[in-house]
Design a protein around this motif. Sequence first.
Motif, PDB file in Angstrom:
ATOM      1  N   UNK A 160      86.129  22.866 108.037  1.00 24.25           N
ATOM      2  CA  UNK A 160      86.757  21.620 107.633  1.00 24.25           C
ATOM      3  C   UNK A 160      87.211  21.751 106.185  1.00 24.25           C
ATOM      4  N   UNK A 161      88.311  21.097 105.854  1.00 28.38           N
ATOM      5  CA  UNK A 161      88.853  21.136 104.501  1.00 28.38           C
ATOM      6  C   UNK A 161      88.474  19.842 103.774  1.00 28.38           C
ATOM      7  N   UNK A 162      87.626  19.952 102.759  1.00 29.45           N
ATOM      8  CA  UNK A 162      87.242  18.793 101.956  1.00 29.45           C
ATOM      9  C   UNK A 162      88.297  18.541 100.887  1.00 29.45           C
ATOM     10  N   UNK A 163      88.605  17.269 100.662  1.00 27.76           N
ATOM     11  CA  UNK A 163      89.617  16.899  99.656  1.00 27.76           C
ATOM     12  C   UNK A 163      88.978  16.201  98.462  1.00 27.76           C
ATOM     13  N   UNK A 164      87.657  16.257  98.364  1.00 23.69           N
ATOM     14  CA  UNK A 164      86.941  15.589  97.281  1.00 23.69           C
ATOM     15  C   UNK A 164      86.462  16.594  96.241  1.00 23.69           C
ATOM     16  N   UNK A 165      86.084  16.065  95.072  1.00 27.16           N
ATOM     17  CA  UNK A 165      85.490  16.868  94.010  1.00 27.16           C
ATOM     18  C   UNK A 165      84.203  16.205  93.545  1.00 27.16           C
ATOM     19  N   UNK A 166      83.239  17.021  93.208  1.00 28.78           N
ATOM     20  CA  UNK A 166      81.953  16.493  92.772  1.00 28.78           C
ATOM     21  C   UNK A 166      82.118  15.587  91.555  1.00 28.78           C
ATOM     22  N   UNK A 167      82.981  15.951  90.656  1.00 26.32           N
ATOM     23  CA  UNK A 167      83.176  15.173  89.422  1.00 26.32           C
ATOM     24  C   UNK A 167      83.777  13.798  89.694  1.00 26.32           C
ATOM     25  N   UNK A 168      84.347  13.587  90.874  1.00 26.14           N
ATOM     26  CA  UNK A 168      84.982  12.318  91.211  1.00 26.14           C
ATOM     27  C   UNK A 168      84.097  11.416  92.070  1.00 26.14           C
ATOM     28  N   UNK A 169      82.832  11.794  92.259  1.00 26.93           N
ATOM     29  CA  UNK A 169      81.976  11.081  93.199  1.00 26.93           C
ATOM     30  C   UNK A 169      81.884   9.593  92.881  1.00 26.93           C
ATOM     31  N   UNK A 170      81.659   9.232  91.616  1.00 26.81           N
ATOM     32  CA  UNK A 170      81.554   7.826  91.246  1.00 26.81           C
ATOM     33  C   UNK A 170      82.804   7.045  91.588  1.00 26.81           C
ATOM     34  N   UNK A 171      83.974   7.611  91.271  1.00 25.67           N
ATOM     35  CA  UNK A 171      85.243   6.942  91.570  1.00 25.67           C
ATOM     36  C   UNK A 171      85.481   6.834  93.075  1.00 25.67           C
ATOM     37  N   UNK A 172      85.082   7.859  93.812  1.00 29.07           N
ATOM     38  CA  UNK A 172      85.263   7.837  95.258  1.00 29.07           C
ATOM     39  C   UNK A 172      84.410   6.748  95.912  1.00 29.07           C
ATOM     40  N   UNK A 173      83.184   6.584  95.425  1.00 27.57           N
ATOM     41  CA  UNK A 173      82.320   5.536  95.965  1.00 27.57           C
ATOM     42  C   UNK A 173      82.892   4.157  95.655  1.00 27.57           C
ATOM     43  N   UNK A 174      83.389   3.982  94.425  1.00 25.65           N
ATOM     44  CA  UNK A 174      83.971   2.695  94.046  1.00 25.65           C
ATOM     45  C   UNK A 174      85.199   2.369  94.903  1.00 25.65           C
ATOM     46  N   UNK A 175      86.039   3.374  95.145  1.00 28.91           N
ATOM     47  CA  UNK A 175      87.236   3.151  95.962  1.00 28.91           C
ATOM     48  C   UNK A 175      86.863   2.819  97.401  1.00 28.91           C
ATOM     49  N   UNK A 176      85.824   3.466  97.916  1.00 30.56           N
ATOM     50  CA  UNK A 176      85.387   3.192  99.291  1.00 30.56           C
ATOM     51  C   UNK A 176      84.869   1.769  99.420  1.00 30.56           C
TER      52      UNK A 176
END
Length: 313
Positions: A160-176
Amino acid sequence: MKNTNNTKFILLHPYIQKQGTSHRLWLLAFLSFFTLAFLLTLIYTRQSTSPTNAAAVASVNNYHDPTPLPNPVLKALLHYSSTPNTTTTADHMSTADLKTISAALRQCPAPCNLLVFGLSHETLLWNALNHRGRTVFIDENRYYAAYFEEQNPEIEAYDVQYTTKLSETGDLIAAARELSRNECRPVQNLLFSECKLGLNDLPNQLYELDWDVILVDGPRGYWADAPGRVSAIFTAAVLARSKKGGNAKTHVFVHDFNKEVDRVSSEEFLCKENLVKAKGRLGHFVVERMEEGSFQFCRNRTAPPVPVPASSS
């Protein structure tokens, strides 16, 4: 005067008469024994070729034991998998973590569907412990997944191809959170999802399965540009809540739960109220399915997402 009568008398001794009778009795006994032996042989032959016995023979030739692995075999597998060796530098799970996951698999009604994120030292163990069910592995390295399948044909693995980055985890959670009523809702078919955290490039059939146990043990890597495990955790949370049938509950395990990035991601989508046990490096959640139209992952969540550092601490 000489007697001219030629008539002769033969007198049989009583001993001779008895001897003839004895021979006849022995002959009768022999014939009876032979007849009985023949009848018994005939009956046994007919029974051994009856449809019932033929089915029994067929079942032996196509033998499949539906019972769980015997405890000694289970113990040996756990011992082998948790014992470090000099041929690999990969992290091994502790014996306590292995026992916790294996206990969930043994309680799982057959056939059990097990989904594992990450190919690791324990891959063969999970496949063996779930020998009555279906076990699927997801890995971010397409070459390693192909190599592993080639070396172990009994393993079912997909990349599987992941499109996320560890450094963006906080922003990704907020967007979700902001999109929890739309693209990132907790109940949906991820195959058609546009949520950045949802994995939607797996084989279509995998989205139709009701997963009984999910283990998040990948992807590998804890540097800033690594994908991190937030996407795998979100996907596991949605799959557990979107089950159509089977058991209403799904056991979700997160390895490296002691790391802040994985703990925060798990508490966001798997939720503290579903946390059964957190000890060492393993977090154990039991997540129930939700009704279509649900828009909140956790019942008791009010605080904003916690900033997640781009490190393994």
